[in-house]
Design a protein around this motif. Structure first.
Motif, PDB file in Angstrom:
ATOM      1  N   PRO A   1       0.843  -1.200   0.000  1.00  0.00           N
ATOM      2  CA  PRO A   1       0.000   0.000   0.000  1.00  0.00           C
ATOM      3  C   PRO A   1       0.880   1.252   0.000  1.00  0.00           C
ATOM      4  N   THR A   2       0.357   2.321  -0.574  1.00  0.00           N
ATOM      5  CA  THR A   2       1.083   3.589  -0.661  1.00  0.00           C
ATOM      6  C   THR A   2       0.230   4.689  -0.058  1.00  0.00           C
ATOM      7  N   VAL A   3       0.892   5.556   0.701  1.00  0.00           N
ATOM      8  CA  VAL A   3       0.211   6.688   1.310  1.00  0.00           C
ATOM      9  C   VAL A   3       1.078   7.921   1.080  1.00  0.00           C
ATOM     10  N   ARG A   4       0.444   9.042   0.832  1.00  0.00           N
ATOM     11  CA  ARG A   4       1.154  10.310   0.674  1.00  0.00           C
ATOM     12  C   ARG A   4       1.276  10.951   2.052  1.00  0.00           C
ATOM     13  N   PHE A   5       2.490  11.303   2.445  1.00  0.00           N
ATOM     14  CA  PHE A   5       2.715  11.886   3.757  1.00  0.00           C
ATOM     15  C   PHE A   5       2.071  13.265   3.849  1.00  0.00           C
ATOM     16  N   THR A   6       1.292  13.455   4.892  1.00  0.00           N
ATOM     17  CA  THR A   6       0.713  14.771   5.172  1.00  0.00           C
ATOM     18  C   THR A   6       1.168  15.264   6.537  1.00  0.00           C
TER      19      THR A   6
ATOM     20  N   ASN B   1       6.354  11.665  -0.675  1.00  0.00           N
ATOM     21  CA  ASN B   1       6.355  13.081  -0.294  1.00  0.00           C
ATOM     22  C   ASN B   1       6.924  13.321   1.102  1.00  0.00           C
ATOM     23  N   VAL B   2       7.991  12.584   1.476  1.00  0.00           N
ATOM     24  CA  VAL B   2       8.614  12.728   2.794  1.00  0.00           C
ATOM     25  C   VAL B   2       9.926  13.498   2.638  1.00  0.00           C
TER      26      VAL B   2
ATOM     27  N   ARG C   1      13.876   1.581   3.770  1.00  0.00           N
ATOM     28  CA  ARG C   1      14.659   2.439   2.882  1.00  0.00           C
ATOM     29  C   ARG C   1      14.040   3.823   2.837  1.00  0.00           C
ATOM     30  N   TYR C   2      14.921   4.829   2.830  1.00  0.00           N
ATOM     31  CA  TYR C   2      14.472   6.199   2.618  1.00  0.00           C
ATOM     32  C   TYR C   2      15.368   6.824   1.565  1.00  0.00           C
TER      33      TYR C   2
ATOM     34  N   LEU D   1       9.742   6.800   1.332  1.00  0.00           N
ATOM     35  CA  LEU D   1      10.098   6.032   2.516  1.00  0.00           C
ATOM     36  C   LEU D   1       9.365   4.695   2.446  1.00  0.00           C
ATOM     37  N   THR D   2      10.119   3.612   2.635  1.00  0.00           N
ATOM     38  CA  THR D   2       9.508   2.284   2.691  1.00  0.00           C
ATOM     39  C   THR D   2       9.632   1.788   4.126  1.00  0.00           C
ATOM     40  N   ILE D   3       8.502   1.416   4.689  1.00  0.00           N
ATOM     41  CA  ILE D   3       8.426   0.995   6.083  1.00  0.00           C
ATOM     42  C   ILE D   3       8.088  -0.497   6.142  1.00  0.00           C
TER      43      ILE D   3
END
Length: 91
Positions: free
Chosen positions: A11-16, A37-38, A61-62, A69-71
């Motif tokens: 899953p992908t999320v845009r950092f807010t 967007n981090v 990885r960042y 950023l991959t968590i």
């Protein structure tokens, strides 16, 4: 909002903001999450908040250039597989 290109993609999320990211991590079913967007300063903020909350997840990885950023989110299955690999390697 979590999105995925295919069912096999993480899953992908845009950092807010940090709170929304932690909410997304808590709602993620799998063991990976991609965050776009981090900025480098936001990455530092996420690191500090992770330590403060003692939340168990890893930064796989960042990339500051692409701001991705991959968590890795340890799940029971994830940890069991790692343990199995470790035991085979050890033996």
């Amino acid at each position: 909002m979590l999105t995925s290109v295919t069912s096999s993609d993480p899953p992908t999320v845009r950092f807010t903001n940090t709170q929304d990211l932690f909410d997304a991590i808590n709602c993620t079913i799998g063991d990976f999450l991609t965050v776009t967007n981090v900025s480098p300063s936001q990455f530092t903020e996420i690191e500090r908040e992770r330590e403060k909350r003692r939340r168990r997840f890893r930064f796989r990885r960042y990339d500051s250039e692409s701001r991705i950023l991959t968590i890795t989110i340890p799940t029971g299955i994830h940890e069991a597989l790692h343990l199995e690999l470790y035991l085979r390697y050890r033996d």
